[in-house]
Write a protein that holds these residues in place. Structure first.
Motif, mmCIF file in Angstrom:
data_model
loop_
_atom_site.group_PDB
_atom_site.id
_atom_site.type_symbol
_atom_site.label_atom_id
_atom_site.label_comp_id
_atom_site.label_asym_id
_atom_site.label_seq_id
_atom_site.Cartn_x
_atom_site.Cartn_y
_atom_site.Cartn_z
ATOM 1 N N SER A 1 0.834 -1.191 0.000
ATOM 2 C CA SER A 1 0.000 0.000 0.000
ATOM 3 C C SER A 1 0.875 1.249 0.000
ATOM 4 C CB SER A 1 -0.889 0.008 1.242
ATOM 5 O OG SER A 1 -1.490 1.260 1.403
ATOM 6 N N ASN A 2 0.410 2.276 -0.691
ATOM 7 C CA ASN A 2 1.121 3.549 -0.716
ATOM 8 C C ASN A 2 0.574 4.527 0.302
ATOM 9 O OD1 ASN A 2 2.941 2.828 -2.674
ATOM 10 N ND2 ASN A 2 1.651 3.509 -4.353
ATOM 11 N N GLN A 3 -0.433 4.138 1.049
ATOM 12 C CA GLN A 3 -1.028 5.026 2.044
ATOM 13 C C GLN A 3 -0.153 5.052 3.297
ATOM 14 O OE1 GLN A 3 -3.722 7.025 1.517
ATOM 15 N NE2 GLN A 3 -3.372 6.284 -0.557
ATOM 16 N N PRO A 4 0.051 6.243 3.873
ATOM 17 C CA PRO A 4 0.854 6.298 5.095
ATOM 18 C C PRO A 4 0.214 5.477 6.209
ATOM 19 C CG PRO A 4 -0.023 8.492 4.519
ATOM 20 C CD PRO A 4 -0.458 7.533 3.464
ATOM 21 N N ARG A 5 1.038 4.751 6.948
ATOM 22 C CA ARG A 5 0.529 3.970 8.070
ATOM 23 C C ARG A 5 0.263 4.851 9.276
ATOM 24 N NH1 ARG A 5 4.173 -1.430 7.091
ATOM 25 N NH2 ARG A 5 2.593 -2.457 5.814
ATOM 26 N N ILE A 6 0.981 5.946 9.362
ATOM 27 C CA ILE A 6 0.770 6.938 10.415
ATOM 28 C C ILE A 6 0.670 8.286 9.721
ATOM 29 C CG2 ILE A 6 1.750 8.081 12.445
ATOM 30 C CD1 ILE A 6 3.155 5.406 13.076
ATOM 31 N N ALA A 7 -0.459 8.934 9.870
ATOM 32 C CA ALA A 7 -0.663 10.227 9.210
ATOM 33 C C ALA A 7 0.290 11.263 9.795
ATOM 34 C CB ALA A 7 -2.107 10.688 9.393
ATOM 35 N N PRO A 8 0.771 12.182 8.968
ATOM 36 C CA PRO A 8 1.604 13.261 9.499
ATOM 37 C C PRO A 8 0.867 14.002 10.615
ATOM 38 C CG PRO A 8 1.677 13.249 7.107
ATOM 39 C CD PRO A 8 0.603 12.271 7.515
ATOM 40 N N GLY A 9 1.572 14.311 11.675
ATOM 41 C CA GLY A 9 0.975 14.970 12.824
ATOM 42 C C GLY A 9 0.945 16.481 12.695
ATOM 43 N N ARG A 10 0.182 17.061 13.557
ATOM 44 C CA ARG A 10 0.127 18.509 13.694
ATOM 45 C C ARG A 10 0.407 18.829 15.158
ATOM 46 N NH1 ARG A 10 1.246 17.879 9.364
ATOM 47 N NH2 ARG A 10 0.129 18.383 7.474
ATOM 48 N N ILE A 11 0.110 20.018 15.618
ATOM 49 C CA ILE A 11 0.522 20.436 16.963
ATOM 50 C C ILE A 11 0.032 19.485 18.051
ATOM 51 C CG2 ILE A 11 -1.373 22.062 17.393
ATOM 52 C CD1 ILE A 11 1.025 23.871 18.604
ATOM 53 N N ARG A 12 -1.174 18.967 17.920
ATOM 54 C CA ARG A 12 -1.716 18.062 18.945
ATOM 55 C C ARG A 12 -0.875 16.783 19.054
ATOM 56 N NH1 ARG A 12 -6.604 15.215 17.597
ATOM 57 N NH2 ARG A 12 -6.430 13.440 18.925
ATOM 58 N N ALA B 1 8.652 1.333 5.902
ATOM 59 C CA ALA B 1 7.715 0.624 6.777
ATOM 60 C C ALA B 1 6.535 1.506 7.189
ATOM 61 C CB ALA B 1 8.435 0.109 8.017
ATOM 62 N N LEU B 2 6.789 2.792 7.403
ATOM 63 C CA LEU B 2 5.710 3.708 7.797
ATOM 64 C C LEU B 2 4.960 4.272 6.592
ATOM 65 C CD1 LEU B 2 7.447 5.662 10.709
ATOM 66 C CD2 LEU B 2 5.892 3.698 10.867
ATOM 67 N N ARG B 3 5.490 3.979 5.385
ATOM 68 C CA ARG B 3 4.891 4.472 4.137
ATOM 69 C C ARG B 3 4.816 6.008 4.103
ATOM 70 N NH1 ARG B 3 5.526 -0.445 3.983
ATOM 71 N NH2 ARG B 3 3.964 -1.985 3.461
ATOM 72 N N ILE B 4 5.899 6.648 4.584
ATOM 73 C CA ILE B 4 5.949 8.102 4.589
ATOM 74 C C ILE B 4 5.997 8.591 3.147
ATOM 75 C CG2 ILE B 4 7.289 10.132 5.273
ATOM 76 C CD1 ILE B 4 8.168 8.506 7.769
ATOM 77 N N GLN B 5 5.084 9.484 2.830
ATOM 78 C CA GLN B 5 4.939 9.980 1.465
ATOM 79 C C GLN B 5 5.942 11.099 1.165
ATOM 80 O OE1 GLN B 5 2.404 8.460 -0.617
ATOM 81 N NE2 GLN B 5 2.807 7.119 1.127
ATOM 82 N N PRO B 6 6.403 11.189 -0.082
ATOM 83 C CA PRO B 6 7.294 12.287 -0.458
ATOM 84 C C PRO B 6 6.636 13.649 -0.206
ATOM 85 C CG PRO B 6 7.273 10.621 -2.173
ATOM 86 C CD PRO B 6 6.174 10.272 -1.196
ATOM 87 N N ASP B 7 7.478 14.637 0.064
ATOM 88 C CA ASP B 7 6.984 16.005 0.247
ATOM 89 C C ASP B 7 6.569 16.572 -1.103
ATOM 90 O OD1 ASP B 7 7.833 15.662 2.869
ATOM 91 O OD2 ASP B 7 9.729 16.706 2.546
ATOM 92 N N HIS B 8 5.742 17.594 -1.044
ATOM 93 C CA HIS B 8 5.316 18.266 -2.284
ATOM 94 C C HIS B 8 5.902 19.646 -2.333
ATOM 95 C CE1 HIS B 8 2.636 14.987 -3.051
ATOM 96 N NE2 HIS B 8 2.134 15.115 -1.835
#
Length: 179
Positions: free
Chosen positions: A3-14, A172-179
């Motif tokens: 799968s190309n979907q991130p396993r852990i979504a990028p976080g924000r301040i929380r 392993a975490l499926r971290i997506q490239p930056d845009h």
């Protein structure tokens, strides 16, 4: 199929907390992106992230190896591990260190390609061995030692393993490239 979907979504301040959120903001801006996904993902590990960031920063950009050599190592590791995130990020950084498009093409072909000097060939041969066998044979070590001091040889091994491990983490975490 992977799968190309991130396993852990990028976080924000929380998810990141205020310190890691600020670090992520600074790194993202410096990288020329709104979201440096590697840092907004790993930043969720709180203090571990900051420890890793310190260690990683001591190897690059704060290492004692010439920056050109460091970028050759990182880009070769990224190529061998087929890590798009690492490749994309370090193509940009590598340009500042003198990595041209022609060098990138030779880098993809490997250490046996014509055009490398003895130091570059020794460096890339050692990268290939460490990534593929997790060791260096005596010939590769001797060749590398002709160009680097013992402290720099230690740093080289740590650098290769840092970026090989980072490629594994990104994959392993499926971290997506930056845009």
């Amino acid at each position: 199929m992977v799968s190309n979907q991130p396993r852990i979504a990028p976080g924000r301040i929380r998810e990141l907390g205020p310190v890691n959120w600020l670090v992520w903001q600074i790194i993202s801006r410096a990288a020329g992106t709104d979201d440096a996904h590697l840092f907004s993902t790993l930043g969720q590990a709180k203090g571990l992230f900051r420890g890793w960031l310190h260690y990683s920063g001591r190897l690059m950009p704060g290492g004692s190896l010439p920056r050109y050599d460091t970028e050759l190592v990182i880009l070769r590791v990224a190529h061998l591990r087929d890590c798009v995130y690492e490749t994309d990020h370090h193509i940009r950084l590598g340009k500042r260190a003198g990595i041209t498009q022609e060098i990138l093409e030779r880098l993809r072909r490997g250490p046996a390609d014509e055009g490398w000097n003895a130091k570059e060939r020794a460096l890339l041969t050692a990268v290939d061995q460490l990534v593929t066998t997790r060791d260096l044979d005596d010939a590769a070590w001797k060749s590398l030692a002709e160009h680097y001091s013992e402290p720099k040889l230690i740093e080289f091994v740590l650098l290769v393993n840092q970026y090989e491990g980072l490629a594994s983490t990104i994959t392993a975490l499926r971290i997506q490239p930056d845009h």
